[in-house]
Design a protein around this motif. Structure first.
Motif, PDB file in Angstrom:
ATOM      1  N   ALA A  18       0.827  -1.208   0.000  1.00 35.64           N
ATOM      2  CA  ALA A  18       0.000   0.000   0.000  1.00 35.64           C
ATOM      3  C   ALA A  18       0.861   1.258   0.000  1.00 35.64           C
ATOM      4  N   GLY A  19       0.487   2.217  -0.848  1.00 31.22           N
ATOM      5  CA  GLY A  19       1.218   3.471  -0.919  1.00 31.22           C
ATOM      6  C   GLY A  19       2.481   3.409  -1.745  1.00 31.22           C
ATOM      7  N   ARG A  20       2.760   2.268  -2.343  1.00 37.76           N
ATOM      8  CA  ARG A  20       3.967   2.112  -3.164  1.00 37.76           C
ATOM      9  C   ARG A  20       3.586   1.954  -4.630  1.00 37.76           C
ATOM     10  N   THR A  21       4.491   2.391  -5.487  1.00 43.05           N
ATOM     11  CA  THR A  21       4.257   2.285  -6.925  1.00 43.05           C
ATOM     12  C   THR A  21       5.224   1.291  -7.531  1.00 43.05           C
ATOM     13  N   ALA A  22       4.698   0.415  -8.382  1.00 41.76           N
ATOM     14  CA  ALA A  22       5.501  -0.619  -9.034  1.00 41.76           C
ATOM     15  C   ALA A  22       5.418  -0.467 -10.546  1.00 41.76           C
ATOM     16  N   LEU A  23       6.563  -0.491 -11.195  1.00 40.98           N
ATOM     17  CA  LEU A  23       6.643  -0.501 -12.653  1.00 40.98           C
ATOM     18  C   LEU A  23       6.987  -1.923 -13.081  1.00 40.98           C
ATOM     19  N   VAL A  24       6.170  -2.503 -13.966  1.00 43.77           N
ATOM     20  CA  VAL A  24       6.407  -3.869 -14.437  1.00 43.77           C
ATOM     21  C   VAL A  24       6.518  -3.839 -15.952  1.00 43.77           C
ATOM     22  N   THR A  25       7.665  -4.252 -16.494  1.00 41.54           N
ATOM     23  CA  THR A  25       7.820  -4.291 -17.945  1.00 41.54           C
ATOM     24  C   THR A  25       7.351  -5.638 -18.482  1.00 41.54           C
ATOM     25  N   PHE A  89       7.030   8.518 -16.444  1.00 46.39           N
ATOM     26  CA  PHE A  89       5.567   8.397 -16.427  1.00 46.39           C
ATOM     27  C   PHE A  89       5.086   7.852 -15.081  1.00 46.39           C
ATOM     28  N   ALA A  90       5.775   6.825 -14.577  1.00 47.27           N
ATOM     29  CA  ALA A  90       5.395   6.240 -13.286  1.00 47.27           C
ATOM     30  C   ALA A  90       5.503   7.273 -12.170  1.00 47.27           C
ATOM     31  N   VAL A  91       6.606   8.011 -12.180  1.00 38.80           N
ATOM     32  CA  VAL A  91       6.822   9.027 -11.138  1.00 38.80           C
ATOM     33  C   VAL A  91       5.804  10.155 -11.270  1.00 38.80           C
ATOM     34  N   ASP A  92       5.570  10.609 -12.491  1.00 40.00           N
ATOM     35  CA  ASP A  92       4.624  11.704 -12.707  1.00 40.00           C
ATOM     36  C   ASP A  92       3.194  11.294 -12.354  1.00 40.00           C
ATOM     37  N   THR A  93       2.863  10.034 -12.630  1.00 32.34           N
ATOM     38  CA  THR A  93       1.491   9.575 -12.405  1.00 32.34           C
ATOM     39  C   THR A  93       1.197   9.339 -10.931  1.00 32.34           C
ATOM     40  N   TYR A  94       2.160   8.761 -10.214  1.00 31.25           N
ATOM     41  CA  TYR A  94       1.891   8.356  -8.833  1.00 31.25           C
ATOM     42  C   TYR A  94       2.791   9.031  -7.796  1.00 31.25           C
ATOM     43  N   GLY A  95       3.681   9.907  -8.247  1.00 29.93           N
ATOM     44  CA  GLY A  95       4.469  10.695  -7.308  1.00 29.93           C
ATOM     45  C   GLY A  95       5.816  10.139  -6.935  1.00 29.93           C
ATOM     46  N   ALA A  96       6.031   8.852  -7.156  1.00 30.08           N
ATOM     47  CA  ALA A  96       7.313   8.230  -6.803  1.00 30.08           C
ATOM     48  C   ALA A  96       7.344   6.823  -7.381  1.00 30.08           C
ATOM     49  N   LEU A  97       8.527   6.237  -7.388  1.00 25.80           N
ATOM     50  CA  LEU A  97       8.687   4.839  -7.789  1.00 25.80           C
ATOM     51  C   LEU A  97       9.488   4.136  -6.702  1.00 25.80           C
ATOM     52  N   GLU A  98       8.957   3.036  -6.182  1.00 30.08           N
ATOM     53  CA  GLU A  98       9.670   2.276  -5.146  1.00 30.08           C
ATOM     54  C   GLU A  98       9.937   0.828  -5.530  1.00 30.08           C
ATOM     55  N   LEU A  99       9.184   0.296  -6.490  1.00 27.20           N
ATOM     56  CA  LEU A  99       9.302  -1.108  -6.855  1.00 27.20           C
ATOM     57  C   LEU A  99       9.370  -1.250  -8.374  1.00 27.20           C
ATOM     58  N   ALA A 100      10.154  -2.222  -8.845  1.00 25.83           N
ATOM     59  CA  ALA A 100      10.226  -2.454 -10.285  1.00 25.83           C
ATOM     60  C   ALA A 100      10.442  -3.933 -10.564  1.00 25.83           C
ATOM     61  N   VAL A 101       9.840  -4.384 -11.647  1.00 25.70           N
ATOM     62  CA  VAL A 101      10.022  -5.762 -12.113  1.00 25.70           C
ATOM     63  C   VAL A 101      10.399  -5.690 -13.585  1.00 25.70           C
TER      64      VAL A 101
END
Length: 263
Positions: A18-25, A89-101
């Motif tokens: 919760a509260g974290r943003t994940a980018l998955v390619t 895009f991830a940062v702009d959309t949700y304010g930050a990036l903390e997780l990536a796959v």
């Protein structure tokens, strides 16, 4: 009398991200989509990144229909500029990036090393290895800038640890992903950022079901578990490695292969 507290904390899997943003390619289908769904079910904001823009939009819409916060972005992982734009895009959309796959990848043709098409080799390595480097190159600074630590999981393969006849480009790239992961993990551990890599065996997909039965049965026979894996099983391992449940796990290579590499 037990010395264990009756109020010992239990992980709430519905809120662990919760509260974290994940980018998955590579998240429009398969392992990537299953992973995005699993992270979203844990409360993450999920960015579906895929070269198939239409597929990414559909995947994001499907997740939103399930109550998951999801957005889609087109990405070509062979282009550093495209990857940088996806991270932004991830940062702009949700304010930050903390997780990536970093899951995007291709298989490539099958041929002996001495006959392997050079353009095909370059294409496979560009996607499966360079694409992971470009992703890390832009994700890690963004995660660091968020200031809350974070985690990255790279998706390699069982072929990051063993060979496979006819797949020199794929095997070389996936071995490279394992080494790249270990290096990044050592560099960013003190910054509170963990980097791990998973090695799936052969995973059940609609594409594999189009194989003739003898070939399909041959793939199954390579796995002592007696079956192929499921995307959801890989996603569950990825979720564990991204979560605080694995807070002291970094720089390691985790197989999910039904004992394929145990033989």
């Amino acid at each position: 009398m037990s010395t264990t507290s009756d109020t010992a904390s239990v992980t709430d899997y519905a809120t662990e991200f919760a509260g974290r943003t994940a980018l998955v390619t590579g998240a429009a289908s398969g392992i990537g989509l299953a992973t995005a769904r699993r992270l979203g079910a844990g409360g993450a904001n999920v960015v579906i990144a895929d070269h198939n823009a239409e597929g990414a939009e559909k995947a994001a819409a499907d997740l939103r229909a399930e109550g998951i916060e999801a957005a889609a972005v087109a990405v070509d992982v062979t282009s550093p500029e495209s990857v940088a734009a996806a991270v932004a895009f991830a940062v702009d959309t949700y304010g930050a990036l903390e997780l990536a796959v970093n899951n995007a990848g291709i298989g490539g043709p099958s041929a002996p090393t001495g006959e392997y098409d050079i353009e095909a080799y370059d294409r496979v390595v560009s996607t499966n290895l360079n694409g992971v480097f470009y992703s890390l190159r832009h994700e890690l600074p963004a995660i660091e800038a968020a200031g809350r630590g974070g985690a990255v999981v790279n998706v390699a393969s069982i072929l990051g640890s063993v060979g496979f006849a006819g797949s020199s480009a794929y095997v070389a790239a996936k071995h490279g992903v394992v080494g790249l992961t270990k290096t990044a993990a050592a560099e960013y551990a003190a910054k509170g950022i963990r980097v791990n890599v998973v090695g799936p065996g052969f995973i059940e997909t609609p594409l594999l079901r189009t194989m003739d039965q003898e070939a399909y049965d041959g793939l199954v026979a390579l796995h002592p578990a007696g079956r192929l894996g499921r995307s959801e099983e890989v996603a569950e391992l990825i979720a564990f490695l991204l979560s605080e449940r694995s807070s002291f796990v970094s720089g390691s290579y985790h197989l999910v292969d039904g004992a394929y590499t145990a033989l």
